[in-house]
Design an enzyme around this catalytic site. Sequence first.
Site, PDB file in Angstrom:
ATOM      1  CB  ILE A  26      -7.272   1.678   4.494  1.00 38.14           C
ATOM      2  CG1 ILE A  26      -7.854   1.370   3.180  1.00 38.14           C
ATOM      3  CG2 ILE A  26      -5.903   1.367   4.602  1.00 38.14           C
ATOM      4  CD1 ILE A  26      -7.316   1.988   1.841  1.00 38.14           C
ATOM      5  NE  ARG A 106      -5.544   9.842  -2.653  1.00 44.30           N
ATOM      6  CZ  ARG A 106      -5.615   8.759  -2.911  1.00 44.30           C
ATOM      7  NH1 ARG A 106      -4.609   7.838  -2.330  1.00 44.30           N
ATOM      8  NH2 ARG A 106      -6.617   8.056  -3.166  1.00 44.30           N
ATOM      9  CG  ASP A 130       2.587   2.490  -1.358  1.00 47.67           C
ATOM     10  OD1 ASP A 130       3.693   1.958  -1.903  1.00 47.67           O
ATOM     11  OD2 ASP A 130       1.425   2.514  -1.681  1.00 47.67           O
ATOM     12  CG  HIS A 167       0.742   5.438  -4.942  1.00 48.86           C
ATOM     13  ND1 HIS A 167       0.321   6.521  -5.204  1.00 48.86           N
ATOM     14  CD2 HIS A 167      -0.272   4.569  -4.355  1.00 48.86           C
ATOM     15  CE1 HIS A 167      -0.856   6.715  -4.899  1.00 48.86           C
ATOM     16  NE2 HIS A 167      -1.115   5.707  -4.478  1.00 48.86           N
ATOM     17  CD  GLN A 168       6.062  -1.544  -4.523  1.00 41.88           C
ATOM     18  OE1 GLN A 168       6.774  -0.805  -5.297  1.00 41.88           O
ATOM     19  NE2 GLN A 168       6.561  -2.506  -4.216  1.00 41.88           N
TER      20      GLN A 168
END
Length: 202
Positions: A26, A106, A130, A167-168
């Site tokens: 990522i 995180r 997020d 957190h989507q």
Amino acid sequence: MDFSLDGLVGFDLHGKTMGVLGAGRIGQATMSIARGFGMRVLAYDLYPNAELAASLGCEFVSLEEVWRQADVISLHLPLTAESRHVVNRETLARMKPGAVLINTSRGGLIDTAALLEALKAGRLSGVGLDVYEMEEGVFFENLSESGLQDDQLARLLTFPNVLVTSHQGFLTREALMNIADTTLGNAGAFERGEALVNAVSA
């Protein structure tokens, strides 16, 4: 509807410096996107990779250099004892004034109390989250009736330069299909007694 432009003056990414913490898949995708916008990319990782630097056009540097030079900082680290609160009072104070901080990794990477202090002092021009370190029992829940009990999160949401999503980042049709395929593949491999590619060890 309010279509006024008051308070909506942004900045061009082109020519700015992106700092990426964590050069996994990522993090690499983020670097590639940043380069596409014409940004200079500084990367921090425990295992700097010269080939990766050459292919992505990034430069591996120390954490201190990321804090000092980056206009935008994006977090892509796993949460470990060493990385917990990597963004704290000291590191926030060393960041370039007016930097933008993004965390899609995180929640525990950021000390929320220290982040609130930096926002109140006007040190950051923007924050995108997020994830949140105390998100359990809040994210994925409808709190319309009970209200938000987390004072720090409530305070974060009052800042006009802070965007919080629940957190989507994973919530696309494609990502959900990949999760299902991986899960079923793991179950099938276990049933057949094969080596588990995605085994989690304690």
